[in-house]
Design a protein around this motif. Sequence first.
Motif, PDB file in Angstrom:
ATOM      1  N   ASP A   1       0.769 -66.239  36.093  1.00  0.00           N
ATOM      2  CA  ASP A   1       1.574 -65.044  35.854  1.00  0.00           C
ATOM      3  C   ASP A   1       0.854 -63.846  36.462  1.00  0.00           C
ATOM      4  O   ASP A   1      -0.368 -63.697  36.286  1.00  0.00           O
ATOM      5  CB  ASP A   1       1.762 -64.785  34.360  1.00  0.00           C
ATOM      6  CG  ASP A   1       3.002 -65.451  33.812  1.00  0.00           C
ATOM      7  OD1 ASP A   1       3.938 -65.704  34.593  1.00  0.00           O
ATOM      8  OD2 ASP A   1       3.032 -65.718  32.600  1.00  0.00           O
TER       9      ASP A   1
ATOM     10  N   LYS B   1       0.554 -59.924  36.166  1.00  0.00           N
ATOM     11  CA  LYS B   1       0.873 -58.803  35.289  1.00  0.00           C
ATOM     12  C   LYS B   1       0.553 -57.506  36.029  1.00  0.00           C
ATOM     13  O   LYS B   1      -0.587 -57.273  36.424  1.00  0.00           O
ATOM     14  CB  LYS B   1       0.073 -58.897  33.984  1.00  0.00           C
ATOM     15  CG  LYS B   1       0.404 -60.181  33.212  1.00  0.00           C
ATOM     16  CD  LYS B   1      -0.373 -60.281  31.910  1.00  0.00           C
ATOM     17  CE  LYS B   1      -0.024 -61.581  31.176  1.00  0.00           C
ATOM     18  NZ  LYS B   1      -0.746 -61.708  29.900  1.00  0.00           N
ATOM     19  N   GLN B   2       1.595 -56.707  36.221  1.00  0.00           N
ATOM     20  CA  GLN B   2       1.480 -55.500  37.022  1.00  0.00           C
ATOM     21  C   GLN B   2       0.342 -54.610  36.531  1.00  0.00           C
ATOM     22  O   GLN B   2       0.258 -54.257  35.363  1.00  0.00           O
ATOM     23  CB  GLN B   2       2.815 -54.724  36.954  1.00  0.00           C
ATOM     24  CG  GLN B   2       2.982 -53.662  38.035  1.00  0.00           C
ATOM     25  CD  GLN B   2       3.076 -54.253  39.419  1.00  0.00           C
ATOM     26  OE1 GLN B   2       3.566 -55.348  39.604  1.00  0.00           O
ATOM     27  NE2 GLN B   2       2.604 -53.513  40.407  1.00  0.00           N
TER      28      GLN B   2
ATOM     29  N   PRO C   1      15.527 -60.342  39.402  1.00  0.00           N
ATOM     30  CA  PRO C   1      14.258 -59.693  39.018  1.00  0.00           C
ATOM     31  C   PRO C   1      14.345 -58.888  37.726  1.00  0.00           C
ATOM     32  O   PRO C   1      13.420 -58.933  36.905  1.00  0.00           O
ATOM     33  CB  PRO C   1      13.962 -58.794  40.227  1.00  0.00           C
ATOM     34  CG  PRO C   1      14.611 -59.497  41.386  1.00  0.00           C
ATOM     35  CD  PRO C   1      15.863 -60.091  40.823  1.00  0.00           C
ATOM     36  N   ASP C   2      15.454 -58.150  37.520  1.00  0.00           N
ATOM     37  CA  ASP C   2      15.558 -57.351  36.297  1.00  0.00           C
ATOM     38  C   ASP C   2      15.716 -58.237  35.064  1.00  0.00           C
ATOM     39  O   ASP C   2      15.212 -57.911  33.979  1.00  0.00           O
ATOM     40  CB  ASP C   2      16.715 -56.356  36.401  1.00  0.00           C
ATOM     41  CG  ASP C   2      18.065 -57.035  36.608  1.00  0.00           C
ATOM     42  OD1 ASP C   2      18.101 -58.109  37.230  1.00  0.00           O
ATOM     43  OD2 ASP C   2      19.086 -56.475  36.158  1.00  0.00           O
ATOM     44  N   GLU C   3      16.386 -59.380  35.217  1.00  0.00           N
ATOM     45  CA  GLU C   3      16.518 -60.321  34.104  1.00  0.00           C
ATOM     46  C   GLU C   3      15.171 -60.953  33.781  1.00  0.00           C
ATOM     47  O   GLU C   3      14.816 -61.117  32.608  1.00  0.00           O
ATOM     48  CB  GLU C   3      17.535 -61.401  34.459  1.00  0.00           C
ATOM     49  CG  GLU C   3      18.961 -60.882  34.614  1.00  0.00           C
ATOM     50  CD  GLU C   3      19.903 -61.911  35.206  1.00  0.00           C
ATOM     51  OE1 GLU C   3      21.102 -61.873  34.878  1.00  0.00           O
ATOM     52  OE2 GLU C   3      19.443 -62.746  36.021  1.00  0.00           O
ATOM     53  N   ARG C   4      14.416 -61.304  34.822  1.00  0.00           N
ATOM     54  CA  ARG C   4      13.097 -61.905  34.619  1.00  0.00           C
ATOM     55  C   ARG C   4      12.174 -60.931  33.878  1.00  0.00           C
ATOM     56  O   ARG C   4      11.431 -61.333  32.972  1.00  0.00           O
ATOM     57  CB  ARG C   4      12.489 -62.295  35.966  1.00  0.00           C
ATOM     58  CG  ARG C   4      11.140 -63.003  35.845  1.00  0.00           C
ATOM     59  CD  ARG C   4      10.598 -63.433  37.187  1.00  0.00           C
ATOM     60  NE  ARG C   4      11.339 -64.562  37.732  1.00  0.00           N
ATOM     61  CZ  ARG C   4      12.131 -64.513  38.792  1.00  0.00           C
ATOM     62  NH1 ARG C   4      12.282 -63.365  39.443  1.00  0.00           N
ATOM     63  NH2 ARG C   4      12.760 -65.589  39.217  1.00  0.00           N
ATOM     64  N   GLU C   5      12.250 -59.664  34.234  1.00  0.00           N
ATOM     65  CA  GLU C   5      11.401 -58.664  33.583  1.00  0.00           C
ATOM     66  C   GLU C   5      11.819 -58.444  32.130  1.00  0.00           C
ATOM     67  O   GLU C   5      10.987 -58.409  31.224  1.00  0.00           O
ATOM     68  CB  GLU C   5      11.474 -57.344  34.353  1.00  0.00           C
ATOM     69  CG  GLU C   5      10.606 -56.244  33.767  1.00  0.00           C
ATOM     70  CD  GLU C   5      10.677 -54.953  34.575  1.00  0.00           C
ATOM     71  OE1 GLU C   5      10.053 -53.963  34.139  1.00  0.00           O
ATOM     72  OE2 GLU C   5      11.351 -54.923  35.626  1.00  0.00           O
ATOM     73  N   ALA C   6      13.121 -58.299  31.892  1.00  0.00           N
ATOM     74  CA  ALA C   6      13.609 -58.020  30.540  1.00  0.00           C
ATOM     75  C   ALA C   6      13.337 -59.172  29.580  1.00  0.00           C
ATOM     76  O   ALA C   6      13.017 -58.958  28.402  1.00  0.00           O
ATOM     77  CB  ALA C   6      15.104 -57.721  30.577  1.00  0.00           C
TER      78      ALA C   6
ATOM     79  N   HIS D   1      10.960 -61.509  30.013  1.00  0.00           N
ATOM     80  CA  HIS D   1       9.568 -61.956  30.112  1.00  0.00           C
ATOM     81  C   HIS D   1       9.483 -63.390  30.645  1.00  0.00           C
ATOM     82  O   HIS D   1       8.783 -64.233  30.075  1.00  0.00           O
ATOM     83  CB  HIS D   1       8.848 -61.858  28.763  1.00  0.00           C
ATOM     84  CG  HIS D   1       8.783 -60.468  28.211  1.00  0.00           C
ATOM     85  ND1 HIS D   1       8.339 -60.191  26.930  1.00  0.00           N
ATOM     86  CD2 HIS D   1       9.094 -59.273  28.761  1.00  0.00           C
ATOM     87  CE1 HIS D   1       8.386 -58.883  26.721  1.00  0.00           C
ATOM     88  NE2 HIS D   1       8.847 -58.298  27.818  1.00  0.00           N
TER      89      HIS D   1
ATOM     90  N   SER E   1       8.764 -66.398  33.559  1.00  0.00           N
ATOM     91  CA  SER E   1       7.833 -66.711  34.641  1.00  0.00           C
ATOM     92  C   SER E   1       8.594 -66.845  35.952  1.00  0.00           C
ATOM     93  O   SER E   1       9.832 -66.890  35.976  1.00  0.00           O
ATOM     94  CB  SER E   1       7.102 -68.019  34.348  1.00  0.00           C
ATOM     95  OG  SER E   1       7.994 -69.121  34.495  1.00  0.00           O
ATOM     96  N   GLU E   2       7.852 -66.937  37.038  1.00  0.00           N
ATOM     97  CA  GLU E   2       8.476 -67.081  38.350  1.00  0.00           C
ATOM     98  C   GLU E   2       9.254 -68.390  38.454  1.00  0.00           C
ATOM     99  O   GLU E   2      10.196 -68.507  39.236  1.00  0.00           O
ATOM    100  CB  GLU E   2       7.398 -67.039  39.444  1.00  0.00           C
ATOM    101  CG  GLU E   2       6.696 -65.694  39.574  1.00  0.00           C
ATOM    102  CD  GLU E   2       7.589 -64.629  40.167  1.00  0.00           C
ATOM    103  OE1 GLU E   2       8.464 -64.979  40.980  1.00  0.00           O
ATOM    104  OE2 GLU E   2       7.427 -63.446  39.813  1.00  0.00           O
TER     105      GLU E   2
END
Length: 258
Positions: free
Chosen positions: A63, A65-66, A198-203, A205, A207-208
């Motif tokens: 993962d 993490k920004q 991408p926005d769904e993955r961020e909201a 949480h 993984s790629e």
Amino acid sequence: MAIIRNEALHKQVAAAMRQSIANGEWPPGTQLPTETDLAKTYGVSRPTVRLAVAALRGEGQLDVKQGRGTFVRAAVHGPSASLDRTIAAQGDTFSTPIDAWFDRAEEPTVYRTRTDAITAPLLEMEQDELMLGCDRLLTAPTGDGRALHRLLLPMERIEATPLAQHPTATPAEAYATLATAGHDLTWRERVTARVPQPDEREALHLSEAAVLLVAHRITCDQATGLPLILEETRLGAESTALTYAIDAHKPKRAKASR
């Protein structure tokens, strides 16, 4: 690292890193060394290391993490949360297991939208018909489950009900409103899977390597079969499971010919 000819260099680095994870050199939660340090360790360039890390992210082993770095993911042994899709009714009062998720929901977003190539067939409507939409981010009462919930209300079918003025109703509240308006309700559901945006993955949480489950629930009038409202629930398949109670339907007997 011994270089093998005729094999992409980044794949060799990824294999070496994968082995380090497997043998416990990098336990779950460990932050990986920097690109520069990894390049020195394996005797390759930083772009090669970047490609190797991307490969392991795609496998769900790492993962990013920004602003913090790259970390080894904990092993996934199945969903940590379960979302039961049953509905309980008592008169015009309804309850669903997802009600508890709404207790931890973020502030809803209400907007005007129109039916499209996906929603129009589910609602048995033409495309570009006016709807009200309400979006929420939900969190499971226990575990790490998160879900994106969307309630879509076709204006021509709810304009005579309080839902037209209160589109932020929970599913159970929406069912009760429709029942009070005289509808005998029934439901059908369709579940599909796709790669998350991408926005769904961020909201959520994710993984790629995560897969997104998309459950569409259509609430219908039982007498006419007319779809009244549409719900869309999106969640990560690796963190949350959908469970169903299934009842057998008795086939109708054909009328005896005289």
